[in-house]
Design a protein around this motif. Structure first.
Motif, PDB file in Angstrom:
ATOM      1  N   VAL A   1      -2.491  -2.568  16.954  1.00 23.97           N
ATOM      2  CA  VAL A   1      -1.528  -3.305  17.775  1.00 23.97           C
ATOM      3  C   VAL A   1      -0.879  -2.432  18.852  1.00 23.97           C
ATOM      4  O   VAL A   1       0.173  -2.784  19.376  1.00 23.97           O
ATOM      5  CB  VAL A   1      -0.438  -3.959  16.897  1.00 23.97           C
ATOM      6  CG1 VAL A   1      -0.979  -5.172  16.186  1.00 23.97           C
ATOM      7  CG2 VAL A   1       0.118  -2.971  15.885  1.00 23.97           C
ATOM      8  N   GLY A   2      -1.493  -1.293  19.160  1.00 23.32           N
ATOM      9  CA  GLY A   2      -0.975  -0.480  20.244  1.00 23.32           C
ATOM     10  C   GLY A   2       0.453  -0.039  20.018  1.00 23.32           C
ATOM     11  O   GLY A   2       0.796   0.486  18.967  1.00 23.32           O
ATOM     12  N   VAL A   3       1.301  -0.297  21.019  1.00 20.98           N
ATOM     13  CA  VAL A   3       2.666   0.221  20.972  1.00 20.98           C
ATOM     14  C   VAL A   3       3.538  -0.457  19.912  1.00 20.98           C
ATOM     15  O   VAL A   3       4.650  -0.018  19.647  1.00 20.98           O
ATOM     16  CB  VAL A   3       3.350   0.115  22.350  1.00 20.98           C
ATOM     17  CG1 VAL A   3       2.649   1.003  23.355  1.00 20.98           C
ATOM     18  CG2 VAL A   3       3.393  -1.333  22.837  1.00 20.98           C
ATOM     19  N   TRP A   4       3.039  -1.528  19.291  1.00 24.13           N
ATOM     20  CA  TRP A   4       3.771  -2.151  18.187  1.00 24.13           C
ATOM     21  C   TRP A   4       3.446  -1.470  16.851  1.00 24.13           C
ATOM     22  O   TRP A   4       4.119  -1.703  15.858  1.00 24.13           O
ATOM     23  CB  TRP A   4       3.436  -3.629  18.088  1.00 24.13           C
ATOM     24  CG  TRP A   4       3.954  -4.428  19.238  1.00 24.13           C
ATOM     25  CD1 TRP A   4       5.194  -4.997  19.372  1.00 24.13           C
ATOM     26  CD2 TRP A   4       3.257  -4.740  20.438  1.00 24.13           C
ATOM     27  NE1 TRP A   4       5.296  -5.644  20.573  1.00 24.13           N
ATOM     28  CE2 TRP A   4       4.124  -5.504  21.259  1.00 24.13           C
ATOM     29  CE3 TRP A   4       1.970  -4.466  20.921  1.00 24.13           C
ATOM     30  CZ2 TRP A   4       3.747  -5.998  22.504  1.00 24.13           C
ATOM     31  CZ3 TRP A   4       1.600  -4.942  22.167  1.00 24.13           C
ATOM     32  CH2 TRP A   4       2.479  -5.690  22.949  1.00 24.13           C
ATOM     33  N   GLY A   5       2.396  -0.655  16.797  1.00 21.02           N
ATOM     34  CA  GLY A   5       1.960  -0.029  15.566  1.00 21.02           C
ATOM     35  C   GLY A   5       3.032   0.764  14.843  1.00 21.02           C
ATOM     36  O   GLY A   5       3.240   0.590  13.630  1.00 21.02           O
ATOM     37  N   PRO A   6       3.755   1.649  15.540  1.00 19.02           N
ATOM     38  CA  PRO A   6       4.785   2.433  14.858  1.00 19.02           C
ATOM     39  C   PRO A   6       5.874   1.585  14.215  1.00 19.02           C
ATOM     40  O   PRO A   6       6.389   1.940  13.144  1.00 19.02           O
ATOM     41  CB  PRO A   6       5.341   3.312  15.983  1.00 19.02           C
ATOM     42  CG  PRO A   6       4.201   3.456  16.938  1.00 19.02           C
ATOM     43  CD  PRO A   6       3.527   2.108  16.923  1.00 19.02           C
ATOM     44  N   THR A   7       6.238   0.474  14.846  1.00 20.87           N
ATOM     45  CA  THR A   7       7.282  -0.376  14.278  1.00 20.87           C
ATOM     46  C   THR A   7       6.827  -0.980  12.957  1.00 20.87           C
ATOM     47  O   THR A   7       7.566  -0.981  11.969  1.00 20.87           O
ATOM     48  CB  THR A   7       7.657  -1.494  15.270  1.00 20.87           C
ATOM     49  OG1 THR A   7       8.153  -0.900  16.473  1.00 20.87           O
ATOM     50  CG2 THR A   7       8.721  -2.413  14.689  1.00 20.87           C
ATOM     51  N   LEU A   8       5.603  -1.495  12.914  1.00 21.41           N
ATOM     52  CA  LEU A   8       5.102  -2.082  11.673  1.00 21.41           C
ATOM     53  C   LEU A   8       4.886  -1.012  10.606  1.00 21.41           C
ATOM     54  O   LEU A   8       5.220  -1.207   9.435  1.00 21.41           O
ATOM     55  CB  LEU A   8       3.793  -2.830  11.935  1.00 21.41           C
ATOM     56  CG  LEU A   8       3.924  -4.206  12.582  1.00 21.41           C
ATOM     57  CD1 LEU A   8       2.558  -4.808  12.832  1.00 21.41           C
ATOM     58  CD2 LEU A   8       4.753  -5.133  11.698  1.00 21.41           C
ATOM     59  N   ALA A   9       4.324   0.131  11.013  1.00 23.76           N
ATOM     60  CA  ALA A   9       4.058   1.196  10.045  1.00 23.76           C
ATOM     61  C   ALA A   9       5.352   1.700   9.416  1.00 23.76           C
ATOM     62  O   ALA A   9       5.386   2.072   8.237  1.00 23.76           O
ATOM     63  CB  ALA A   9       3.310   2.341  10.710  1.00 23.76           C
ATOM     64  N   SER A  10       6.422   1.687  10.174  1.00 28.76           N
ATOM     65  CA  SER A  10       7.701   2.207   9.656  1.00 28.76           C
ATOM     66  C   SER A  10       8.258   1.358   8.522  1.00 28.76           C
ATOM     67  O   SER A  10       9.097   1.829   7.749  1.00 28.76           O
ATOM     68  CB  SER A  10       8.728   2.292  10.794  1.00 28.76           C
ATOM     69  OG  SER A  10       9.113   0.988  11.235  1.00 28.76           O
ATOM     70  N   THR A  11       7.777   0.098   8.392  1.00 29.57           N
ATOM     71  CA  THR A  11       8.273  -0.760   7.313  1.00 29.57           C
ATOM     72  C   THR A  11       7.799  -0.289   5.942  1.00 29.57           C
ATOM     73  O   THR A  11       8.314  -0.743   4.913  1.00 29.57           O
ATOM     74  CB  THR A  11       7.864  -2.234   7.532  1.00 29.57           C
ATOM     75  OG1 THR A  11       6.436  -2.351   7.492  1.00 29.57           O
ATOM     76  CG2 THR A  11       8.396  -2.748   8.859  1.00 29.57           C
ATOM     77  N   VAL A  12       6.800   0.617   5.925  1.00 30.31           N
ATOM     78  CA  VAL A  12       6.377   1.226   4.659  1.00 30.31           C
ATOM     79  C   VAL A  12       6.525   2.744   4.724  1.00 30.31           C
ATOM     80  O   VAL A  12       5.870   3.482   3.990  1.00 30.31           O
ATOM     81  CB  VAL A  12       4.921   0.829   4.297  1.00 30.31           C
ATOM     82  CG1 VAL A  12       4.851  -0.637   3.919  1.00 30.31           C
ATOM     83  CG2 VAL A  12       3.955   1.156   5.433  1.00 30.31           C
TER      84      VAL A  12
END
Length: 393
Positions: A198-209
């Motif tokens: 998901v490009g620049v959204w990747g870090p935000t989602l990954a941070s949820t775990v």
């Protein structure tokens, strides 16, 4: 992988490539989830100018690009092999071309030094009157990123992949140190493996775990001129033209010229927002003005549209492809350009299936290569690569 479900988050060019390569190899339990409606790609894929340059100072980046071109060329009408001109405006700029020719030969790419007049015939209006000569890379070209993505989605769907649209992923679901699915507004979708593409959204989602994705988003200007009577309606009618010494590049988009520049102070972007940002006049406009002075066709053409798109840098300019080191079941296909998306999708699919083509050593792209790095260290190491993104030697 038999009986194990893969959920790919993101249906841009990278996610579509992952799904295509998995299903092409016979693995069909693939679900791709995207927040957008089908056919709408306002993210990084939709903003990309579509340049595909294969020659690189990094051999693995070149291999990924070459493999991507091979894939795009199999999609009828989607890759335009018009070539690329690297224009030098000094003798110092010309001096590096000999190494590029040798590097191209080793990679199987046709690269040759040509005169300014020869370059001007190939790309009228786009070769500076201060040019000393150019490097012609005949195998390069351009794609329509949206059309390529649609073709890869169609291929994956025909081979068994499923797609779920209008479904924002709110967070990843974790149990006992393993990602087990993704949470949508409608509930949890279970998965044995989750791939973030998901490009620049990747870090935000990954941070949820609790996973840090080691990349830095940066803003970048690109502009389109008004229609020109000198151009035809064909998608691209002449080679891509780059000016490595000036960090400027340009191409045709039908009857319009498009151009971008890295000749400005880098602008780090915040994670998690849209890939299209407000245009920064104070930072970007002077750089675009310099670019227009350099390229003859742009000097008198009015600019019709300016965009500010976000893409991701890493500390070594290479994509992040492979398992996240912090938790099991989470894989990344992040920080990839359209130029490398075909190869990135292939590499990730092969790793998931336990295959190997020898395309690239997976360790070179593994997210774990930056394990233990702080966000500050990642940003400090990544930012200097902004201007040098197109260097070939």
């Amino acid at each position: 992988m038999a009986g194990r479900r893969v959920v790919v988050v993101g249906a841009g060019v990278v996610g579509a490539s992952v799904a295509h390569h998995l299903t092409e190899r016979g693995f069909t339990d693939v679900l791709v989830i995207d927040a957008r409606s089908e056919g709408t790609l306002p993210g990084s894929t939709g903003l990309a100018p579509g340049l595909v340059g294969q020659l690189s100072s990094d051999r693995d980046l070149a291999r990924l690009a070459i493999d991507s071109v091979e894939l795009y060329s199999r999609l009828p009408g989607h890759f335009h092999r018009v070539g690329c001109l690297e224009v030098a405006t000094s003798e110092a700029g010309m001096s590096g071309f000999a190494a590029d020719v040798d590097n191209g030969a080793r990679l199987g790419l046709d690269a040759q030094v040509i005169t300014t007049s020869e370059a001007a015939v190939l790309a009228p209006g786009l070769v500076s009157d201060s040019a000393h000569g150019a490097l012609l890379i005949r195998d390069d070209g351009a794609v329509d990123p949206v059309a390529v993505t649609a073709a890869l989605i169609a291929s994956a769907r025909e081979q068994g992949a499923q797609f779920r649209w209008n479904s924002p992923v709110r967070q990843l679901e974790e149990q006992n140190g393993r990602v087990v699915g993704v949470r949508l507004d409608s509930g949890v979708v279970r998965a044995d493996t989750v791939v973030l593409a998901v490009g620049v959204w990747g870090p935000t989602l990954a941070s949820t775990v609790g996973v840090q994705v080691p990349m830095l988003p940066v803003e970048h200007p690109y502009a389109f001129t008004v229609p020109s009577e000198d151009l035809t309606a064909e998608p691209i009618t002449m080679p891509i033209v780059r000016y490595p010494e000036h960090a400027v590049y340009c191409r045709t988009h039908g009857t319009r010229y498009g151009f971008g520049t890295y000749d400005h102070e880098p602008v780090p972007a915040a994670f998690g927002a849209t890939a299209a940002r407000r245009f920064r006049d104070k930072v970007f406009e002077p750089a675009l003005t310099k670019a227009r002075k350099l390229v003859p066709a742009l000097r008198t053409a009015d600019v019709e549209k300016r965009i500010n798109g976000v893409f991701a840098l890493t500390p070594d300019e290479l994509p992040l492809v492979g398992p996240a080191p912090e938790v099991r079941g989470l894989w990344l296909a992040e920080a990839s350009w359209v130029t490398h998306a075909g190869g990135v999708g292939k590499l990730l699919a092969e790793q998931l299936l336990g295959l190997s083509s020898g395309l690239v050593d997976p360790a070179r792209l593994a997210p774990s290569r930056f394990a233990g790095w702080t966000a500050e260290r990642v940003a400090k190491a990544s930012l200097p690569h902004y201007r040098g993104i197109y260097l070939t030697h």
